[in-house]
Enzyme design. Structure first.
Site, PDB file in Angstrom:
ATOM      1  N   ASN A  62      31.806   9.415  16.462  1.00  0.00           N
ATOM      2  CA  ASN A  62      31.835   8.360  17.474  1.00  0.00           C
ATOM      3  C   ASN A  62      32.751   8.763  18.611  1.00  0.00           C
ATOM      4  O   ASN A  62      33.738   9.483  18.434  1.00  0.00           O
ATOM      5  CB  ASN A  62      32.211   7.002  16.870  1.00  0.00           C
ATOM      6  CG  ASN A  62      33.568   6.962  16.186  1.00  0.00           C
ATOM      7  OD1 ASN A  62      33.946   7.876  15.474  1.00  0.00           O
ATOM      8  ND2 ASN A  62      34.281   5.865  16.378  1.00  0.00           N
ATOM      9  N   GLU A  75      26.125   8.273  14.780  1.00  0.00           N
ATOM     10  CA  GLU A  75      24.711   8.493  14.472  1.00  0.00           C
ATOM     11  C   GLU A  75      23.919   8.849  15.724  1.00  0.00           C
ATOM     12  O   GLU A  75      23.076   9.748  15.712  1.00  0.00           O
ATOM     13  CB  GLU A  75      24.101   7.240  13.817  1.00  0.00           C
ATOM     14  CG  GLU A  75      24.736   6.859  12.498  1.00  0.00           C
ATOM     15  CD  GLU A  75      25.921   5.894  12.620  1.00  0.00           C
ATOM     16  OE1 GLU A  75      26.200   5.186  11.641  1.00  0.00           O
ATOM     17  OE2 GLU A  75      26.568   5.848  13.703  1.00  0.00           O
ATOM     18  N   CYS A 112      25.039   0.519  12.744  1.00  0.00           N
ATOM     19  CA  CYS A 112      24.888  -0.703  13.533  1.00  0.00           C
ATOM     20  C   CYS A 112      23.412  -0.885  13.928  1.00  0.00           C
ATOM     21  O   CYS A 112      22.579  -0.006  13.702  1.00  0.00           O
ATOM     22  CB  CYS A 112      25.777  -0.648  14.775  1.00  0.00           C
ATOM     23  SG  CYS A 112      25.187   0.467  16.074  1.00  0.00           S
TER      24      CYS A 112
END
Length: 162
Positions: A62, A75, A112
């Site tokens: 991230n 991701e 998410c």
């Protein structure tokens, strides 16, 4: 009126020690790459590592930004790297881990909503399901056989062609 029901099954392991050697290695790599995350605001470092069908592995972390919400999840960083570096390859398995400087890192977390949609798009593009291994720095590990299970009734390119 009818009622519909959705459910899915996934595997729960007590620890990384119960995984196959390949899955252990992938989750260990995801745990290690969390150190490369740029998360000075949340202090929630996420790492993702993918094994591709061409034998390569790709990592992502991230990347936060003071101009919220301009950051990127691990991701999506990984998916962009795969699409750029290996445009004809498909992801077979992705391991996702995290280190929370503000609390525990002892249970699996799931991607998410935006990442779930991005995973769906990648699977649609490559026509290959992505298997997920989810775990923190220690504790239980989830193995989800198909990332599509995390986004039932997803919006896809087929919806745009109706």
């Amino acid at each position: 009126m009818t009622k519909e029901h959705f459910q899915f099954e996934y595997e729960v392991y007590n620890s990384i020690d119960e995984l196959t050697e390949d899955d252990k290695w992938l989750l260990d790599e995801a745990r290690e790459v969390t150190q490369q995350a740029y998360a000075p605001y949340s202090r929630f470092h996420v790492g993702a590592v993918a094994k591709l069908n061409n034998g390569e592995t790709v990592k992502g972390t991230n990347q936060e930004n003071a101009s919220f919400p301009a950051g990127l999840c691990a991701e999506r960083v990984l998916l962009a790297a795969v699409s750029s570096l290996h445009p004809k390859a498909a992801i077979e398995t992705m391991a996702i881990s995290y280190f929370n400087h503000n609390g525990e890192s002892n249970k699996p977390i799931t991607p998410c909503g935006i990442c779930r949609q991005s995973l769906q798009e990648h699977m649609e593009k490559t026509k290959t399901p992505i298997r997920l291994i989810l775990g923190g720095m220690y504790g239980e590990v989830y193995v989800i056989p198909h990332a599509e299970m995390l986004l039932p009734m997803s919006f896809t390119s087929k919806d745009l062609k109706q």
